[in-house]
Design a protein around this motif. Sequence first.
Motif, short mmCIF file in Angstrom:
data_model
loop_
_atom_site.label_atom_id
_atom_site.label_comp_id
_atom_site.label_asym_id
_atom_site.label_seq_id
_atom_site.Cartn_x
_atom_site.Cartn_y
_atom_site.Cartn_z
N GLU D 308 4.63 -14.54 42.03
CA GLU D 308 5.42 -13.12 42.18
C GLU D 308 6.25 -12.98 41.13
N GLU F 258 11.48 -13.65 50.60
CA GLU F 258 10.85 -12.48 50.28
C GLU F 258 12.05 -11.25 50.66
N ARG F 266 14.14 -14.20 44.92
CA ARG F 266 13.23 -15.43 45.43
C ARG F 266 13.55 -16.41 44.88
#
Lengths: 317, 317, 317, 317, 317, 317
Positions: D308, F258, F266
Amino acid sequence: MDMDRVYIENIEDGQKVVSYYMIKQAAIKTASNNTKFMDFTLMDKTGEINAKLWDCPEDAETYIEGKVIKIAGSVSIFKGALQLKINKLRLSSEEDNIVSMDYVKTAPLESEDMYQFLMNKIDEMADEDIKKITKAIYEDHKEQLLYFPAAMKNHHAIMGGLLYHVKRMLEMAEKMTEVYPVIRKDYLFCGVLLHDIAKIYEMDANEFGLVKDYTPEGHLLGHIIQGIKLVERYSEKLDVDEEKSMLVQHMILSHHSEPEYGSPKRPMIIEAEMLHFVDNIDARVYDMSEALSDVAPGEFSDRIWTMENRKLYQSES
Amino acid sequence: MDMDRVYIENIEDGQKVVSYYMIKQAAIKTASNNTKFMDFTLMDKTGEINAKLWDCPEDAETYIEGKVIKIAGSVSIFKGALQLKINKLRLSSEEDNIVSMDYVKTAPLESEDMYQFLMNKIDEMADEDIKKITKAIYEDHKEQLLYFPAAMKNHHAIMGGLLYHVKRMLEMAEKMTEVYPVIRKDYLFCGVLLHDIAKIYEMDANEFGLVKDYTPEGHLLGHIIQGIKLVERYSEKLDVDEEKSMLVQHMILSHHSEPEYGSPKRPMIIEAEMLHFVDNIDARVYDMSEALSDVAPGEFSDRIWTMENRKLYQSES
Amino acid sequence: MDMDRVYIENIEDGQKVVSYYMIKQAAIKTASNNTKFMDFTLMDKTGEINAKLWDCPEDAETYIEGKVIKIAGSVSIFKGALQLKINKLRLSSEEDNIVSMDYVKTAPLESEDMYQFLMNKIDEMADEDIKKITKAIYEDHKEQLLYFPAAMKNHHAIMGGLLYHVKRMLEMAEKMTEVYPVIRKDYLFCGVLLHDIAKIYEMDANEFGLVKDYTPEGHLLGHIIQGIKLVERYSEKLDVDEEKSMLVQHMILSHHSEPEYGSPKRPMIIEAEMLHFVDNIDARVYDMSEALSDVAPGEFSDRIWTMENRKLYQSES
Amino acid sequence: MDMDRVYIENIEDGQKVVSYYMIKQAAIKTASNNTKFMDFTLMDKTGEINAKLWDCPEDAETYIEGKVIKIAGSVSIFKGALQLKINKLRLSSEEDNIVSMDYVKTAPLESEDMYQFLMNKIDEMADEDIKKITKAIYEDHKEQLLYFPAAMKNHHAIMGGLLYHVKRMLEMAEKMTEVYPVIRKDYLFCGVLLHDIAKIYEMDANEFGLVKDYTPEGHLLGHIIQGIKLVERYSEKLDVDEEKSMLVQHMILSHHSEPEYGSPKRPMIIEAEMLHFVDNIDARVYDMSEALSDVAPGEFSDRIWTMENRKLYQSES
Amino acid sequence: MDMDRVYIENIEDGQKVVSYYMIKQAAIKTASNNTKFMDFTLMDKTGEINAKLWDCPEDAETYIEGKVIKIAGSVSIFKGALQLKINKLRLSSEEDNIVSMDYVKTAPLESEDMYQFLMNKIDEMADEDIKKITKAIYEDHKEQLLYFPAAMKNHHAIMGGLLYHVKRMLEMAEKMTEVYPVIRKDYLFCGVLLHDIAKIYEMDANEFGLVKDYTPEGHLLGHIIQGIKLVERYSEKLDVDEEKSMLVQHMILSHHSEPEYGSPKRPMIIEAEMLHFVDNIDARVYDMSEALSDVAPGEFSDRIWTMENRKLYQSES
Amino acid sequence: MDMDRVYIENIEDGQKVVSYYMIKQAAIKTASNNTKFMDFTLMDKTGEINAKLWDCPEDAETYIEGKVIKIAGSVSIFKGALQLKINKLRLSSEEDNIVSMDYVKTAPLESEDMYQFLMNKIDEMADEDIKKITKAIYEDHKEQLLYFPAAMKNHHAIMGGLLYHVKRMLEMAEKMTEVYPVIRKDYLFCGVLLHDIAKIYEMDANEFGLVKDYTPEGHLLGHIIQGIKLVERYSEKLDVDEEKSMLVQHMILSHHSEPEYGSPKRPMIIEAEMLHFVDNIDARVYDMSEALSDVAPGEFSDRIWTMENRKLYQSES
C-alpha cells in the motif's frame, strides 16, 4: 385557544391529548380481525406523530391530506416510537380560527422578505448578462419559490426551505468573496441562486411545501439536468453571451462535485468549486443543528445515516 | 507508385525508408546542443511513427498538420519504440498524385453508404414523433457525420468512426428486438442513433476525423449533456410529445449506465438499459479485435489499461 | 373449477378467499399466549402469500412442502404486506383434479422443446471436440435440465428456468455472430450452453424447480468451480484437445467478468467477453420485465435492490 | 578466484569491474546511429544489473540466458540506476571452475532438506485420506519442488522459494495449533502444503528457479483453479473421501481470502482462514526483511508499492 | 543588478542566461563516459529549474543547498522540460549584495504581521481555558511559525506558508460565525490556529521554509497525533478544563474528516466539521489559483493529480 | 439448587421456566392499552433473553441492572426470537445462595492467573525501557484489567475478556518469534500487552465486565489515541528513551492496519505488522468458534455480518 393545543414535540408516553393537527397522510386499512381502521400521520410546526383511529367512521374519506382536525386521544409507545390512539375526531371549522401556518414547518424567515433580499442582490450584479438571466428566472418562479422546500427529506425540507437555503448560502458566498478576491462575485452569486432552482420541476410540492413525490422528469433527468435546460432556454430567449451561459450551466452541473452524487463533471472553475462548498456548509450546519436540538449536554445523538453513520456530541462547556 | 511507399505497419528496426506520409503533428524544438530540429508524428492508414529532422530547414513552417510529405530516412529503436530519422523531405506536389484518403485511418465502409443505411432505418420507424426528431437531427448533421470519429482515442477513433459505431450498434439492436419483443424498436433505435450525436460538439475534429482536442463546452458539459440540450431544442422546434422527448433524453443521459462513467441517472426503461449493452458490446468487439490484431497464436497481448489491465489471448485452435 | 380458485396475484385487502394453493413452506410455532399455530408460505403460478392458521390442527404434520391444499380464509394487511388468515383447510384429493403445474411458476416454453432446440444447435457445431463435450454433458444431465431453475431467487427462479435462460442467450448469441463474424460461433455457443450447467450441483432443487438451499459443495466451491471440474472430467473421458478444454473452462471461469462477482479471471478471449454480455442481457430483460409487470403507465416501480436500488419507469407512450 | 569476482550488491558508480555473471536476459538492438548493440540483464546471487555492449560481436547469438560470462567494464548511473558498460566479454569455460549456484538467488536452506522435513510432517498425519493425497502429490512433484520459486517477482522469487515458503508456513501453523487446539492440524497442514502447489503449472520456470513467464493455463485459469483440478484428479485416483477432498479444495480456493485477490469464496472453515493468515505472515516477514535489508538505522525505505505504498522504518534502538 | 538577473519563470528554450540563483539541491554524478558532472536544482522566488555542469570543478563540494550562485549558461528542452547547461559559475559574494529572500518563494504577507494578527485574535477570545492554551502554544513556537511552510509540496509549500494558511482560514472562520451564530467562535478559532501546528514537528524545514524530509516521528505518527500530544501536554501544564482539552484534541483529530485522509474519527461537533471546511476551502483556493496562473483565457490547465485529475478552465469573460 | 435453574441456552419455545437470572437491562413502558409493563433483558453465563412482565409491580424500581432475580414464566417465539413472559418474580435473597459469577459470561481462565502470567512475561523482558513502561501500566491498571472485556460486542465481550485476548495473543506472539527470529520479542510483546490497554478508558464497564456505553473521550478520540497519550504520559514520567516510546506509540497507532479501521498510519516496523496479525488471528479464532458452536455437522451457520457476510461450515469429517 392554547388550551386546545398540545405541540407534538411535547407529547409524552401515557399522556391524554386534546388538540388540533394537520393531516400529512391518511389511509384506510383492514386489521387482522377484518375490521377497518384509519392510519394517520399528523403534523404541526413542531413535528409529526403516527395516529390510529380503530373504528373507521362513515365520513372517513373527508379526512384527507392538508386538512386540520381536532382530536382527543391517548399516547403509548409502539416499537420504540410514540403513537396516538384517537378516540374522537372532527374536521376543524371556521369557528376554530385555525391558522394553517401553525401546523406546517416553515423557515424561520418570511418568504417574501427572503425573496426581496435575493432580488436586491441580483440588482447589485455588475455583469448584465448574468444579472438578466438570474432576474428573469427568479421573477418567473416567484410564486413557487415562496413555498418550495429545498428537499423532500433531509435538510431544509420545510416550507420556504429553498429560499432559506439560498439566502444563507448567499450570505456565506458574499463573505467568501471578501476573503478571497480571486472569486468572481457575480458568477458565485448566480451559481448560488440557480443551483437548485429546478427542484421546482423535480419535486411535486403543495402550497405548504410538502413534497408528495418526485415528478417523472425529476426521476428520469433530475434537477441538475433540468436546471441546465432551464438556463439554456432563458439564455436563448434573452440572448445571453454563450460562454457565460455555458459557465452557469457548468456550475449547476458540477455543484454536487462528485459523479456518485450526481455531477458527471467536477468543478473546473473556482466559482463552481466554491458553490459546492457553500452548498455543503449550509446543509451541514442545518442538519447538525437539527440532530443536536434535543441532545442533552454531555450526551451523543443517535447514529446519523446521512453523515456516514456518525454520532454527534453535545458538549457540556 | 508503390516503389515510393512503405506502410508504417511494415517498418522495421534498421530499415532505410523512402515514402509518403501525412503530417499528424509537427513542432520545431531546440536540442541540448542549442540547434533547432523538427519533431514529427507521421501517419498513414496503417499507423503512426515518430520522426526527427535534425537539421531544421528554412521552410520549416510549411510542414504542417494535414500535409502529405515525401521523406527519405532510416529507422532505429528509441526507448522501446521505432523512430524515423529523416535525411531528406519535401512537400508532395500534384505530380505525386497523392490520394489523401490513403494516409488516414478510416472505417471499413463508405460513409455515404452507412449514412443511407441509417436514414433508411429512420424512415421505417412507426412512431412519428421519434422519427421526425431523429431524422431532422441526422439531416442537419450529415456533413459532420460523414467524417466524425467516435472518440479521440480508444475505439472507433477513425474517420467515419461515429457512423460505423452507430451502424453496427443498430444491427445488433435490431437482432435484439427480434429475440426480445418486449423491447420497443423505435426507442432503442432512436437511442442508438442519437446517443453519441453530440460528440460532434464535444470534440474539435478536422475533415480527416482527426481530433485536435475537446471543445470548451465538451470539457465543461460533455456530449451527454450537450446531446440532451440538442434533443430539447429539436423537440421544441418540432413540437415533439413531451414524454417521448423526455425518454429520449433519459436514454442519452443514462447510456453510460454508471455515475462514475458520466451517467448521473441509471437506465430506468428497458430500452435505455439495452442501449448501454449494445454500446458496450460494439466498443468491446472493436477494441479486442484491435488488441489481438498483431498477437501470434498461443501468445498474449500486452496488458490493456482500458480493460482493467487484463491481457488477451490469441488461441491456437 | 375456477369457482374454487383465486389467483394470488389477484388477492386484495379485505377479501374472502376459497381456493387451492401449493405449500411452499410450513412451520408450527407458538404464539405469545402459548398456543400453537401454523405459519405457511402458499404459492401458485402467479405468486406467493403468507398465511396463518391460528388453531393448530391435529394433523398439522401432514401439511408439508409441495402439497396442494384447499383453504378458506380472509385477507388483511400486516406490516405492509397481504396476509391470509386461514379458517378452514384440507389436503387436496384426487377428486379435486389438481394439476400440480398450475401451482408452480414455470418457463413460458415447454422444457422438452427447449431441450431439443439446444440439442439441434449442438448438432450443428463444426468443431468436433467442442460438439462432443457439450453434447455428452447435455445428454447426461437431461433429467435435471428439464426442471432446474437458473437461480434460487432473482432471475429465472422458475421451473425450467435454466433451459429458458440458456435458450434465449443462445438466440442472442447467434444474432451476435451474424453482426460480428470475428466471434467464433462454436466457442460462444459452448460457453452459453455450459456456463451455468453446474447450477445443477450447486443448488438442491425439487421436481418443481423449487430450490431448498445450496448444496455444501455449492456453498464451498460454487457453480463456476464445479462447472470447470465437470468440463475437466468430461474432457479427460472424451479425450478433448487440451487447449479447447482450457478455453471452455476459461469461459466458465470468467463469465461473471469481475472478481467481486465470482470470476477471479476476467475474460481474455472475445467469446468469453461476449458470453458475459449475453448472460447479463438475458437476466436484465427478465428482471426488468418482471419488475414492471404490475406498474401502471406513468408510474415508477419500487426501488430494486439488485439493480443498484434504482426505480424503473412504465412509460405512458 | 575472488580476484575475478565483484558481487553485484557491492558495485558502485564509477567502478572498473572484472567479474563473472550469469546472463538473465540478452537482446540485440539497434542504436539511433544505426549500429547494433547488446543489452543484458546480468545476475549473481546478490542481485542484478543492466549492462550494454556497444559493439555487437559476431558471436552475439552465443550469449544467451543461463550462461555464465566473464566481463570487463565500467559503471555509471543512468536514469538513477547503475549501468555496466562492457568493454570485453567471453563465455566462461571449464577452467573457470564456475559453480552455477553462485550466480543464482536461492533459499537459505537446502531444497532436499526442506523436502524431507515436509515429507516427515506428512508422515505424521493422522487422517489417512489427507495423508495419502498430500503425500502422492508431493512425491509426484518432487523434481520441480526442489527448484521452483514461490513467485515470479515479489516474495520468495528465488530458487527453492516455494519449499522455503511452505516450510516456514508449516512451522508457524504447527505453533498455531498448539495455542488454538480448535484448529485441526491435518487440515491446516494439508492446506499449507498444497495451497501453492499448482504454481508449478502456473509458471514456466527453468532449473535455476527463474520464471520466464506464466503458462497459458496459468494466465487463463491461475494456480488456484489449477490446484483444485489437481486435488480433484488425485482424489478420484486415490479414492479420497468426498467431503475431505471438497474441504481441501475449498482451502485452496479461499486462501487468498478476498475476491479481488483471486478467491471467489471466502474461508468458511477455520483452517482455511488460518491458512490465509500463515500465508500472509510468511510473505510479509520475507518482504519486510528484504525491504529493510539495506536501510540504515534511523532511516526509512523507499515507498513499497506492494505494501500500500508505505515506507518502512529501520529503528535505531 | 537586474542586468544580472533572469527570473526563472521567464526563461525560454534557446536562451543565453547570466543570473543569480539559490541552490535547492546539488549532487555530483558520473556520466556514461565515466566523467563526473554536477546536477543542480536551482530556484528563485518565481520557480525552479534543473541545471547541469558537465565539467565537475575542483571546488564542487562548496556548491551546496541554500547557497546563492552566479551562473552563465544556455537553455534547451530535455524530455519536455527546460534544462540549463551551465558554462560558468561562482558563489555569490558580499559585493553581489544578494538578498536571500529574493530567491525563496514566500507568502505574500509579512510573517511578523500575520503572527501579530493571529495573536490579536487570540487575545479577543472569551473562553479563558481555550485562550491560554492557544496563546502559550503560539508564543512557544513563534520562531518556527515565522518561516514554516504548510506543506512539503502542494498548497502553501512556501516560506511563511503555515501562518498564511492559518490567517486566511481565520478570516473565513470569522465570517462563518457571523452567518451561523450556532458555531462557537472560540472553539472554531482554536481549531484553526492549532490544527496544523504540529507540522513543525512533522517536517524538517530550514530557515527558508524548504522541507528536506519528514521527521521520523512525523512519518510514524503524523502531525495529527503529534498535535494531540502537544495539546495534551500544554493542557496538563496549564490545568485546562478536561472537556475543553478533549474537544480541541477532537478537532485536531477529525480535521481531515475521513479515515483515508488521516482522521480516524469524523467530526462530531459542529466546529470540527466547519474547521474541515475552512481548511479545504483555503487549500483549494490556493491550488486552483496556482494551477490557473499561467493558463490563457479560453484554455484549460493540464490534468491535476491532486484534484481527481481534473483540468481547470480559464474563462474568457 | 439446580432444580431452580434453567440455563438460557437450553430454553425452548413453549417451555415453562422457573429460574434465577441477572438483569442486564430493565425499563418501564406503556402498552397500547395504556397500561404499564416491564421490559427486561435477562442473562446468565450461557446467554441472554428478552422478557416481559405485563403487570407492572409497585416495586418496579427495585428491579435494576446487575440484580439477580427469581422468575416463573413461559416461553414463546416473537418475531423469530424467544421471549419470556414473566408470571412471578422476586429479587434473590441471601438464602438463595446466589453466586453472581454464575450469571455472567466470563473468560475460561481465572483473571488473577492470566494477570500473573502476563506479569511474568514482562519480567522476562530484556529491554529495560520497554519493561518499565509496560510493567508500570499493568500495575497501575490491575484492578480494571481483572474484569474488563475486550469489546462492547463482538469478540471477547466477556468478563476478563481483555486479559484473555492479550494472553492468547502473547502465546501466539511467542511462537512467532521462534519461527521468525528477525522479530524483536520485547517490542512485539509490549505491543500485544498495550495495544488495547486504553479500552479501559474508552468504555464504561461495570465490575461484571458489562459495557454500558463508550465514554465521551472514547467516542471522540478512541482507544488508539487514548493509548498513545497513556504511553506518552508514562514515558515522560519514567524517562523512557524517546525512540522506544515513539515505536510503542506507532505500534498502537497502526495496529488496526488500515485507515478505515482506525489506523491513520500503516505498520512501518515488522513488529507492528505482526501485532496486527496476532490481534486478528485471536479475534477470528474466537468469533469463528462462537459462530460454529451450535451448528450441526454438515450444516452452515447464518450469514455473519462482521465476516463480510459469509456463512461458516461445520464439517462432518
